[in-house]
Design an enzyme around this catalytic site. Structure first.
Site, PDB file in Angstrom:
ATOM      1  N   GLU A   1      46.210  40.655  32.365  1.00 20.83           N
ATOM      2  CA  GLU A   1      45.135  41.597  32.010  1.00 20.83           C
ATOM      3  C   GLU A   1      45.579  43.011  32.336  1.00 20.83           C
ATOM      4  O   GLU A   1      46.189  43.258  33.380  1.00 20.83           O
ATOM      5  CB  GLU A   1      43.836  41.348  32.813  1.00 20.83           C
ATOM      6  CG  GLU A   1      43.089  40.102  32.456  1.00 20.83           C
ATOM      7  CD  GLU A   1      41.830  39.900  33.292  1.00 20.83           C
ATOM      8  OE1 GLU A   1      41.294  40.892  33.827  1.00 20.83           O
ATOM      9  OE2 GLU A   1      41.401  38.743  33.407  1.00 20.83           O
TER      10      GLU A   1
ATOM     11  N   GLU B   1      41.886  35.601  39.311  1.00 22.94           N
ATOM     12  CA  GLU B   1      41.489  36.506  40.387  1.00 22.94           C
ATOM     13  C   GLU B   1      40.669  35.847  41.488  1.00 22.94           C
ATOM     14  O   GLU B   1      39.479  36.173  41.664  1.00 22.94           O
ATOM     15  CB  GLU B   1      40.727  37.700  39.799  1.00 22.94           C
ATOM     16  CG  GLU B   1      41.566  38.529  38.871  1.00 22.94           C
ATOM     17  CD  GLU B   1      40.893  39.837  38.446  1.00 22.94           C
ATOM     18  OE1 GLU B   1      39.705  40.035  38.751  1.00 22.94           O
ATOM     19  OE2 GLU B   1      41.575  40.666  37.818  1.00 22.94           O
TER      20      GLU B   1
HETATM   21  C1  FCB Z   1      38.911  41.530  35.882  1.00 23.42           C
HETATM   22  C2  FCB Z   1      38.341  40.234  35.368  1.00 23.42           C
HETATM   23  C3  FCB Z   1      37.922  40.291  33.922  1.00 23.42           C
HETATM   24  C4  FCB Z   1      37.322  41.617  33.556  1.00 23.42           C
HETATM   25  C5  FCB Z   1      38.179  42.756  33.999  1.00 23.42           C
HETATM   26  C6  FCB Z   1      37.665  44.100  33.651  1.00 23.42           C
HETATM   27  O1  FCB Z   1      38.648  41.620  37.257  1.00 23.42           O
HETATM   28  O2  FCB Z   1      39.293  39.212  35.505  1.00 23.42           O
HETATM   29  O3  FCB Z   1      37.069  39.198  33.688  1.00 23.42           O
HETATM   30  O4  FCB Z   1      36.036  41.686  34.018  1.00 23.42           O
HETATM   31  O5  FCB Z   1      38.371  42.701  35.382  1.00 23.42           O
END
Ligand code: FCB
Length: 452
Positions: free
Chosen positions: A357, A163
């Site tokens: 994620e 990110e």
């Molecule tokens: C993302 C991050 C991760 C975590 C999630 C909830 O932005 O990559 O580390 O904090 O959100």
């Protein structure tokens, strides 16, 4: 899920969020260690220690992952643990931790997917200019070489940066994350350009150093817009446009990051919007940045509903309904994002997708019967994974899904005050408990997602 045997069911975490042991075995400091020490930056003044103490409890944690039937675990390597100064001397004891962790995972048939940078930037390098320094891409490539040399006999899947939108946007533009800067747009664009070069050089480095053919991606955040009416061609076009447009003086978009990586150019609308603040882009920079990747990793949590409209942008955002479902991060529950995100991203970039994620924070606690029931998370996963399954049924190649997070952890500026985990962590004692959502996920994995 799709019948392709390559589909992988996993969960993710990141070094600073779970390891603890910030001063152990020669680890150097990161910008997050420094940020946590500044009053008012992190909720309740929380910091990296002792946290989940995964550094000491990794064997127990890997055993729990195995009991869930996880096929893969996405971890990140802490740059300052491996190189305390960020460059130069390698800390063998720090590197040895990842060696042990990878072995432990493999012994339990869990495939390690490794992210090279998940925000814990070495503090000494930050003091030398950090991502604003013209050598910063090379620093990252040199660190990458050390990690890949050490682990690539066993690790096949790599992600470069997690990110960049967040560590540059939240970290350098709005100051809510480490290093807590509020830089102007020109500096942010320069730092962003360096992270893209760092990505490109790191991909070249992995290909050159890896002891086996590597599969490489990045893990940008997916900023997803989905159509209000999926049967309206105009709404679908509006969602597509809005998902890839660069429209604001910030870095919260997809294309500014992934067009250079995958199409070898910055998007035109961004170039005109940012014209006054653009960094000097070297003649070969985009060639360096645009290295072939094997998958499009993407972190998707929510999305915005849009419809076609007679506005200058050609669309409008549909406000969420009164009484909407939202998670403890106040993020809308929008499973559509896990359908339209992969679909639109695949359409533009052509690569197979990996959801690096997806997950939710919930106000989980240990119930009086001793269990952590987490029904919201089960429903969230059922809905989101159902949408992902529909995307694959409609022809989008999706190779894997990593739930965020394998365990409750340090949620950045929220400290330990948000629980995303499949495993509940009692921070006072370190005790772990599988939440009901972990058991649900285990059963789903066993059927390869067939009953979704
Ligand atoms: C993302 C991050 C991760 C975590 C999630 C909830 O932005 O990559 O580390 O904090 O959100």
């Amino acid at each position: 899920m799709q019948r392709d045997h390559r589909f992988v069911w996993g969960a993710a975490a990141a070094s600073f969020q779970i390891e603890g042991a910030t001063r152990e075995d020669g680890r150097g400091a990161s910008v997050w260690d420094a940020f946590c020490q500044q009053p008012g930056r992190v909720r309740f003044g929380h910091g990296g220690d002792p946290g989940c103490d995964h550094y000491h409890r990794y064997q127990e944690d890997v055993a729990l992952m195995a009991s869930m039937g996880l096929q893969a675990y996405r971890l990140s390597v802490s740059w300052p643990r491996v190189m305390p100064q960020g460059r130069g001397a390698v800390n063998a004891r720090g590197l040895a931790f990842y060696d042990r962790l990878v072995d432990e995972l493999l012994a339990r048939q869990i495939d390690p997917w490794v992210t090279l940078f998940h925000w814990d930037y070495p503090l000494p390098l930050y003091h030398q200019g950090g991502w604003l320094h013209p050598d910063s891409p090379k620093w990252f490539a040199d660190y990458t070489a050390v990690v890949v040399e050490a682990l690539s006999d066993r690790v096949k899947h790599w992600m470069t940066l997690n990110e960049p939108q967040c560590f540059i946007g939240l970290g350098h533009q709005v100051g809510e994350h480490a290093p807590g800067l509020r830089l102007g747009m020109a500096d942010c664009l320069l730092a962003a350009h360096h992270t893209l070069l760092a990505h490109g050089l790191a991909v070249q480095t992995i290909r050159a150093v890896s002891k086996q053919p590597a599969r490489i991606g990045a893990a940008p955040v997916g900023i997803i817009r989905f159509p209000d009416n999926p049967h309206s061609a105009a709404d679908v076009a509006a969602a597509r446009h809005a998902t890839f447009a660069v429209e604001r003086q910030d870095l919260w978009n997809n294309s500014w990051w992934t067009d250079p990586m995958l199409l070898g150019r910055y998007p035109e609308d961004g170039l005109s919007l940012f014209a006054a603040d653009l960094p000097v882009i070297g003649a070969t920079d985009l060639q360096t940045i645009a290295q072939p990747l094997d998958f499009y990793g993407v972190n998707i949590y929510h999305g915005e509903r849009v419809r076609a409209a007679r506005t200058p942008a050609g669309y409008e955002v549909v406000a969420p309904a009164v009484g909407r479902a939202a998670t403890c991060m106040d993020w809308d529950v929008a499973p559509e994002a896990l359908y339209w995100g992969p679909r639109l991203l695949h359409e533009r970039y052509g690569l197979p997708l990996v959801i690096t994620e997806n997950g939710m924070a919930n106000n989980d606690w240990v119930h009086s019967d001793g269990a952590v029931h987490a029904p919201q998370r089960i429903d969230f996963m059922r809905r989101y994974l159902g949408a992902l399954k529909q995307a694959t049924a409609d022809g989008v190649p999706v190779e894997g899904y990593f739930y965020w997070s394998v365990m409750d952890n340090f949620e950045w500026a929220y400290g330990y005050d948000r629980r995303f985990g499949l495993i509940h962590v009692d921070y006072a004692t370190g005790q772990r408990r599988l939440k009901d959502s972990a058991l649900w996920y285990r059963d789903l994995i066993q059927t390869n997602g067939q009953w979704l």
